[in-house]
Design an enzyme around this catalytic site. Structure first.
Site, PDB file in Angstrom:
ATOM      1  N   ASP A 427      49.301  53.155   5.957  1.00 40.41           N
ATOM      2  CA  ASP A 427      49.172  51.709   5.803  1.00 40.41           C
ATOM      3  C   ASP A 427      47.759  51.315   6.251  1.00 40.41           C
ATOM      4  O   ASP A 427      47.040  52.114   6.868  1.00 40.41           O
ATOM      5  CB  ASP A 427      50.236  51.023   6.654  1.00 40.41           C
ATOM      6  CG  ASP A 427      50.128  49.512   6.605  1.00 40.41           C
ATOM      7  OD1 ASP A 427      49.885  48.978   5.518  1.00 40.41           O
ATOM      8  OD2 ASP A 427      50.274  48.878   7.664  1.00 40.41           O
ATOM      9  N   LYS A 428      47.348  50.084   5.919  1.00 39.32           N
ATOM     10  CA  LYS A 428      46.012  49.643   6.330  1.00 39.32           C
ATOM     11  C   LYS A 428      46.082  48.731   7.550  1.00 39.32           C
ATOM     12  O   LYS A 428      45.582  49.059   8.620  1.00 39.32           O
ATOM     13  CB  LYS A 428      45.304  48.911   5.191  1.00 39.32           C
ATOM     14  CG  LYS A 428      43.880  48.468   5.550  1.00 39.32           C
ATOM     15  CD  LYS A 428      43.273  47.575   4.502  1.00 39.32           C
ATOM     16  CE  LYS A 428      43.809  46.170   4.568  1.00 39.32           C
ATOM     17  NZ  LYS A 428      43.372  45.425   5.792  1.00 39.32           N
ATOM     18  N   ARG A 669      40.933  39.612   5.020  1.00 41.82           N
ATOM     19  CA  ARG A 669      42.269  39.254   4.556  1.00 41.82           C
ATOM     20  C   ARG A 669      42.239  37.788   4.141  1.00 41.82           C
ATOM     21  O   ARG A 669      41.697  36.939   4.851  1.00 41.82           O
ATOM     22  CB  ARG A 669      43.302  39.458   5.665  1.00 41.82           C
ATOM     23  CG  ARG A 669      43.476  40.906   6.058  1.00 41.82           C
ATOM     24  CD  ARG A 669      44.251  41.037   7.347  1.00 41.82           C
ATOM     25  NE  ARG A 669      45.580  40.462   7.264  1.00 41.82           N
ATOM     26  CZ  ARG A 669      46.642  41.120   6.805  1.00 41.82           C
ATOM     27  NH1 ARG A 669      46.505  42.365   6.390  1.00 41.82           N
ATOM     28  NH2 ARG A 669      47.823  40.557   6.772  1.00 41.82           N
ATOM     29  N   THR A 749      48.441  49.815   0.726  1.00 39.90           N
ATOM     30  CA  THR A 749      48.333  48.522   1.393  1.00 39.90           C
ATOM     31  C   THR A 749      48.820  47.400   0.489  1.00 39.90           C
ATOM     32  O   THR A 749      48.802  47.528  -0.738  1.00 39.90           O
ATOM     33  CB  THR A 749      46.876  48.253   1.828  1.00 39.90           C
ATOM     34  OG1 THR A 749      46.795  46.964   2.431  1.00 39.90           O
ATOM     35  CG2 THR A 749      45.936  48.305   0.642  1.00 39.90           C
ATOM     36  N   ARG A 851      48.164  45.998  -3.202  1.00 42.23           N
ATOM     37  CA  ARG A 851      49.191  45.056  -3.645  1.00 42.23           C
ATOM     38  C   ARG A 851      50.531  45.748  -3.862  1.00 42.23           C
ATOM     39  O   ARG A 851      51.262  45.432  -4.793  1.00 42.23           O
ATOM     40  CB  ARG A 851      48.751  44.366  -4.941  1.00 42.23           C
ATOM     41  CG  ARG A 851      47.568  43.423  -4.811  1.00 42.23           C
ATOM     42  CD  ARG A 851      47.907  42.238  -3.932  1.00 42.23           C
ATOM     43  NE  ARG A 851      46.944  41.157  -4.066  1.00 42.23           N
ATOM     44  CZ  ARG A 851      46.884  40.131  -3.235  1.00 42.23           C
ATOM     45  NH1 ARG A 851      47.694  40.067  -2.209  1.00 42.23           N
ATOM     46  NH2 ARG A 851      45.995  39.177  -3.404  1.00 42.23           N
ATOM     47  N   LYS A 857      55.628  51.832  -1.755  1.00 47.50           N
ATOM     48  CA  LYS A 857      55.041  52.809  -0.837  1.00 47.50           C
ATOM     49  C   LYS A 857      55.934  54.048  -0.752  1.00 47.50           C
ATOM     50  O   LYS A 857      55.452  55.189  -0.815  1.00 47.50           O
ATOM     51  CB  LYS A 857      54.860  52.198   0.553  1.00 47.50           C
ATOM     52  CG  LYS A 857      53.825  51.085   0.637  1.00 47.50           C
ATOM     53  CD  LYS A 857      53.665  50.605   2.072  1.00 47.50           C
ATOM     54  CE  LYS A 857      52.598  49.530   2.192  1.00 47.50           C
ATOM     55  NZ  LYS A 857      52.392  49.089   3.596  1.00 47.50           N
TER      56      LYS A 857
END
Length: 1177
Positions: A427-428, A669, A749, A851, A857
């Protein structure tokens, strides 16, 4: 404020109400809780837990033996050994003593049972302490209603009123009815529930907060049945039998295990108790997985089983041939005397004919050679893994100094998998980044404002917030834009100023942040600490405060904001509003009763539509002090631009889109802020629908989501925000090390594509030399075409790189990155296009998925797992990463800012991403090498003895007798050779910690299965055959047939114990005092046991070993056995080390030279050596 859009048609129509009403009826399984009446709440048929006692133990005195045995015998190998021991009780099949046959399995079962019993006893003690904790109960239906009664936790019943004081723990799941705060707010810490340390706010409904406890008697709560969802709760409360139903939600319940903070007391009614509480329903324990090595070990066990069947068949056939050729001498022949001459007259032993004798010989052979499959291996692996896990948790290099978080091992049986990871899916936000958001810039009314001016320490911008003569200022200071500050101060009546005011009001109101006032060293100054679940929301509220929109107070019904420092000159100026049949009526009530010297702007919160992954936005319906009702919305740009009213402000929308693209390119973000005004009819329809949905006990979230989708439309854009989420310390270096180790790092992410690419550059996943393949398609046909084009491009780049590698130009190799978004994956995952995506992704060096939804994921991880045998690892910190973490072979949770959901679903938990490097490259490498060697060594040491007995059968008429006593045979696996291999599996290190970190290429052996593979297994089996042959026949050469069986057995057992322990010593990489004491201490104990066994007059070989050791021939024979048996292994290891050294041997030699010269700067020779070895690897 902005102009109203009251002329627009209503988006929520009244015909919606009947269908919603039917859906919102009473749930048939709803639980009825009668406040203050536990007898009625727990009446027969109520399906309510009888007691608040909890039980986390697995066993009771009656169930321990059967349940523990059942759990242990889920291992098929145990059933195999039990069957052999039972068959050994049949006279025709007896090989060992009938009691001796149960010793190996019984010992393993007993040791495991003792361990399980001790663990369960600890759980029992903890349960007893928990159940006997004191609690305060308000007995409404007794003469003591005005006071509290002390009860033990386990005695609390559903329906009772419970009073909990500050810093006390909630004893059960209870609905808040009142608190010490007149507004009904309470602060709880849920660290015992989900690990989150941030304070969370819960609320008592205003309708109950002001009532005395006696007035609550007779109220009825209808709530959903007990369930696992700790973040959801659906219920209603009726204060009177015919009164309206007041909706209750997640903010109105406090759960067992939470602590009350910053609140003097709370009173609530118990709705779920004991094993029905949410914390107990979620008490599932650590995840259970099997390691890759243990799974692959089945292959070798099958090979051993085939070898054993072949040996047993050979013995069975040979037995029949021997019986047939000696059929006339069976009455008196040694090893098979058919007559029992101890009786008069003599009687025949059991003899069943050649056919059955062949079958019995086959089965007896299986019993005799059962140690081919070593039962002790399983317990040795468990002990080694347990200690490995402990040593990993004590590694200070993986301790996060800021939080004190150390590595947590939640799965104790997959330690070695850490040394074989090929793919890392990360994950980011919060994983690669700190998840500590900093407000950097804003686009308002199409104008870009960059917040670069730092505030002077102590300065309050733009105006101080003064309450009761004290200065209240935000705990976190945010840089501001001076131009925007001037706009708010001097030009707020202009159109641009009105946009800016609405923009910051949206930031301050559309959230779930709770302000907490903290003391400072200066009594005249207080700090406002904004507590909340989302770091993004905290950053936005701190930004609003920096520009003068300071959130002061939040209750269940309103929020109070200091707007630009404005105060009402007249103290009697107060604000409030209520709704009556859709008509807005003003009413004067005191505002901020706790702040008599200041009257601030009070905004009524009429409704909140929480963020969800489908809408990707949240909204709040706010009644402003001027009685206007507004909807403030914030969300992702992809979810916001589709619901904007594009009939006006097109230039502003276009400018905002351009600013968003710029922010994303900087790695920020982004969120889009919008609003709309409600006219009377719209508000009336929304309120009716919202009340019905919020009081529903079934499908409440779906109903509220449908209402949110309908009301969140025709928005006017206010602007956008850019928030920086800085990379964690050491992330670029960690990713570089992982990639050098041969591990592929993919980033998955939910952020925008531009943000993902920017983070890729920051993390050094992408460089200026990287060719980017970007796939953004929104139909299946276009996805197929894009994948075909990508495959063609990858093939060309592969050919180009091959030519570059083979040439001598020295030009840089071009890397390839695949960048794909979530909408594209919708048309690819779980379709025939997956194969194309797999080909492209595995060809590329880097994959960035942006996105993507949580299930996507997990789908990406499954894409690799289904098509390759490579090991996968997922790492994340939030609830949206749980699916990905559980899908991977190894799941890593990060104890971050987004709670502990990822940690609770993980196999291992760490403090930051950079700790993944020592976890994999150091401990993963060590654990894989240790466990791989342990498995091979255990197969080898048991095979030596098995082959010894096999050779002996040719000299004992295939009778399957053994010169080694049953006691020594059992102690050989349990004592003589067991502990040293466990200690080597714990402490041996082929390379130092520093070397493994300095040269990530040394992780390669795990990726190439170098420490455990079929080739190593075959070589060790051949070695065991050679060593057994030497041990079996050398004594015959020395003693020329003069040895009796007992003396031969003593020579064999002494030789084998020394042989396998010296073999182990030859393979140890790094010695310490523990290994020295264990190995040679156990060897000495073994020699003592052999002497002690022969010293017993009841043993057939009484004093045989003493007589042997008194002769020089014995010691010469023993020396010859050891030298000849170990010579091939020594020669092979020596030649391999000098002629074909591997990377590990090269580094070990360099470390030795560095220690001699006291010079650590010897990296250049190593790098050149590793580069030279890499192509061969």
């Amino acid at each position: 404020m902005l102009s109203s859009s009251s002329s627009s048609p209503s988006k929520l129509s009244l015909p919606l109400l009947p269908s919603m009403a039917s859906a919102a009826g009473d749930h048939q399984d709803a639980r009825l809780v009668f406040v203050g009446d536990p007898d009625r709440s727990s009446s027969p048929g109520a399906d309510v837990a009888a007691s608040n006692a909890i039980r986390t133990t697995k066993y009771s005195l009656l169930t321990f033996i059967p349940r523990n045995l059942f759990e242990q015998f889920r291992r098929v190998a145990y059933i195999y050994f039990l069957a052999l021991a039972l068959l050994n009780q049949i006279p025709q099949l007896t090989v060992f003593g009938r009691q001796t046959a149960f010793l190996p399995l019984g010992t393993v079962l007993l040791l495991t049972a003792i361990k399980d019993a001790y663990e369960d006893y600890q759980r029992h003690r903890s349960d007893t302490a928990e159940n006997n904790r004191p609690a305060s109960v308000l007995p409404l239906r007794s003469q003591q209603a005005a006071s509290t009664v002390r009860k033990k936790w386990k005695e609390i019943r559903v329906g009772e009123l419970v009073r909990v004081g500050a810093n006390e723990t909630i004893p059960c799941d209870m609905v808040l009815l009142s608190t010490s705060d007149p507004t009904g707010v309470a602060y709880v810490q849920t660290i015992n529930l989900d690990g989150e340390s941030n304070l969370k706010s819960c609320y008592a409904k205003l309708e109950t907060a002001a009532l005395a406890p006696e007035a609550l008697a007779g109220a009825i709560i209808r709530c959903e049945p007990p369930n696992l969802n700790i973040y959801g709760f659906q219920a209603t409360i009726e204060l009177r039998g015919d009164g309206p139903r007041i909706p209750l939600g997640p903010t109105n319940i406090v759960l067992r295990g939470c602590d009350i903070k910053n609140t003097s007391w709370v009173v609530g009614v118990a709705v779920y108790i004991g094993m029905e509480t949410k914390v107990m329903l979620n008490n599932s324990g650590a995840p259970s997985k099997r390691s890759r090595l243990e799974t692959r070990m089945n292959r070798e066990i099958i090979v051993l089983a085939v070898i054993m069947v072949g040996i047993c068949s050979l013995i069975a056939i040979s037995t029949v041939i021997w019986l047939h050729s000696n059929r006339d001498k069976l009455d008196t022949l040694p090893f098979y005397r058919r007559k029992d001459y101890s009786r008069v007259p003599p009687r025949d032993y059991l003899y069943n004919g050649l056919g059955l004798e062949m079958l019995f010989a086959f089965l007896k052979s299986i019993f005799r050679f059962q140690n081919f499959i070593p039962i002790s291996l399983y317990i040795s692996m468990e002990l080694s893994r347990l200690m490995q896990s402990f040593m990993m948790t004590q590694d200070e290099s993986m301790c996060h100094e800021a939080t004190g978080n150390k590595l947590k091992c939640r799965a104790l049986n997959i330690n070695e998998d850490l040394g074989q990871i090929k793919y890392v899916f990360s994950d980011k936000t919060g994983t690669l980044t700190e998840n500590k958001m900093v407000f950097q810039c804003a686009s308002i009314n199409g104008i870009d404002y960059v917040c670069r001016e730092p505030l002077i320490p102590g300065e309050i911008a733009p105006h101080p917030t003064i309450v009761d003569g004290q200065v209240w200022r935000p705990k976190v200071m945010v840089n501001t834009d001076r131009k925007l500050l001037r706009l708010l101060e001097t030009e707020r009546d202009t159109e641009a100023g009105l946009y800016a005011v609405s923009f910051f009001l949206a930031l301050a109101t559309c959230n779930t942040i709770v302000p907490q006032v903290l003391d400072t060293s200066d009594p005249a100054v207080k700090l406002i600490d904004y507590q909340g679940d989302s770091p993004d929301e905290q950053a936005l509220v701190y930004a609003a405060a920096a520009y003068g929109f300071v959130l002061i107070e939040r209750t269940s019904g309103h929020i109070t904001i200091d707007v630009l420092g404005d105060r009402q000159r007249c103290r009697s100026r107060m604000f409030s509003i209520k709704t009556l049949k859709g008509v807005m009526l003003g009413k004067l009530i005191p505002c901020m009763h706790r702040m008599p010297l200041a009257y601030l702007f009070r905004f009524e919160v009429l409704g909140l539509h929480a963020f969800d992954s489908d809408r990707k936005r949240m909204s709040a319906v706010i009644c402003c002090p001027d009685n206007s009702v507004k909807l403030f919305v914030k969300g992702a740009d992809s979810a916001m631009f589709s619901i904007l009213d594009r009939s006006f402000d097109l230039e502003i929308v276009s400018a905002t889109e351009m600013h968003l693209h710029t922010y994303s390119s900087l790695g920020l973000r982004t969120l889009v802020i919008g609003m709309r005004d409600f006219n009377g009819r719209e508000f009336e329809n929304w309120k009716a629908c919202y009340n019905i949905a919020s009081t529903s006990l079934s499908g409440r979230e779906d109903l509220l989501g449908d209402i949110a989708i309908q009301v969140e439309s025709d928005l006017r854009i206010l602007g956008a925000t850019g928030i920086e989420d800085k990379l964690q310390q050491g992330v670029p270096e960690a990713i570089e090390s992982l990639r050098k180790a041969g591990i592929r790092v993919w980033v998955l992410t939910g952020d925008k594509q531009e943000t993902a690419i920017s983070i890729g550059y920051s993390c050094k996943l992408i460089s200026n030399n990287t060719s980017q393949i970007i796939i953004n398609s929104h139909s299946k046909e276009s996805c197929k075409q894009s994948l075909e084009d990508a495959i063609t491009m990858c093939e060309k780049l592969t050919i180009s790189r091959t030519q570059t590698d083979g040439g001598s130009t020295g030009s840089a190799i071009v890397s390839v990155a695949l960048i794909i978004d979530g909408p594209t994956l919708v048309h690819i995952l779980e379709t025939e296009l997956e194969d194309g995506l797999y080909r492209v992704a595995t060809t590329c060096d880097v994959v960035l998925c942006c996105r993507v939804a949580p299930l996507q994921k997990a789908g990406i991880v499954a894409l690799i797992k289904k098509r390759t045998n490579d090991m996968t690892l997922s790492i994340g910190d939030g609830a949206n990463d749980v699916s990905m973490i559980q899908m991977a072979d190894v799941g890593i949770g990060i104890s971050g800012q987004e709670g502990q959901q990822a940690v609770m679903a993980s196999d291992f938990a760490i403090g930051q991403f950079r700790f993944l490097v020592p976890l994999l490259l150091v401990h993963g490498h060590w654990n894989y090498q240790r466990i791989g060697y342990m498995i091979i060594y255990n197969f080898y040491r048991n095979s030596v003895v098995v082959f010894l007995i096999f050779w002996y059968t040719f000299f004992s008429a295939f009778s399957l007798t053994s010169p080694i006593t049953d006691a020594s045979g059992f102690l050989y696996s349990a004592v003589y050779t067991a502990l040293p291999t466990v200690m080597v599996g714990i402490y041996d290190q082929d390379l130092s910690h520093g070397a493994l970190l300095s040269y990530p290429q040394l992780y390669g052996p795990g990726l190439r299965d170098e420490h455990y593979n079929l080739k190593l297994f075959v070589l060790n089996m051949l070695d065991s055959i050679w060593q057994s042959l030497v041990t079996a026949f050398v004594p015959f050469l020395f003693y020329s047939g003069t040895l009796d069986d007992s003396s031969l057995g003593d020579i064999w057992i002494v030789s084998v114990v020394l042989l396998v322990n010296i073999h182990l010593a030859m393979d140890v990489f790094s010695w310490n005092w523990i290994l020295l004491v264990t190995l040679w201490g156990v060897t000495a104990i073994a020699m003592g046991c052999i002497v002690a066994i022969d010293a017993s007059p009841s043993m057939p070989g009484y004093w045989a070993i003493n007589n042997l050791m008194a002769t020089k021939l014995f010691w010469l024979c023993l020396l010859c056995i050891l030298v000849l048996a170990l010579l091939p292994r020594f020669v092979v290891k020596a030649f391999a080390s000098y002629l074909q050294p591997d990377d590990v041997q090269i580094v070990r030699e360099i470390e030795k030279v560095a220690k001699r010269k006291h010079d650590g700067a010897l990296g250049a020779p190593l790098r050149s050596s590793l580069d030279h070895q890499q192509p061969k690897s």
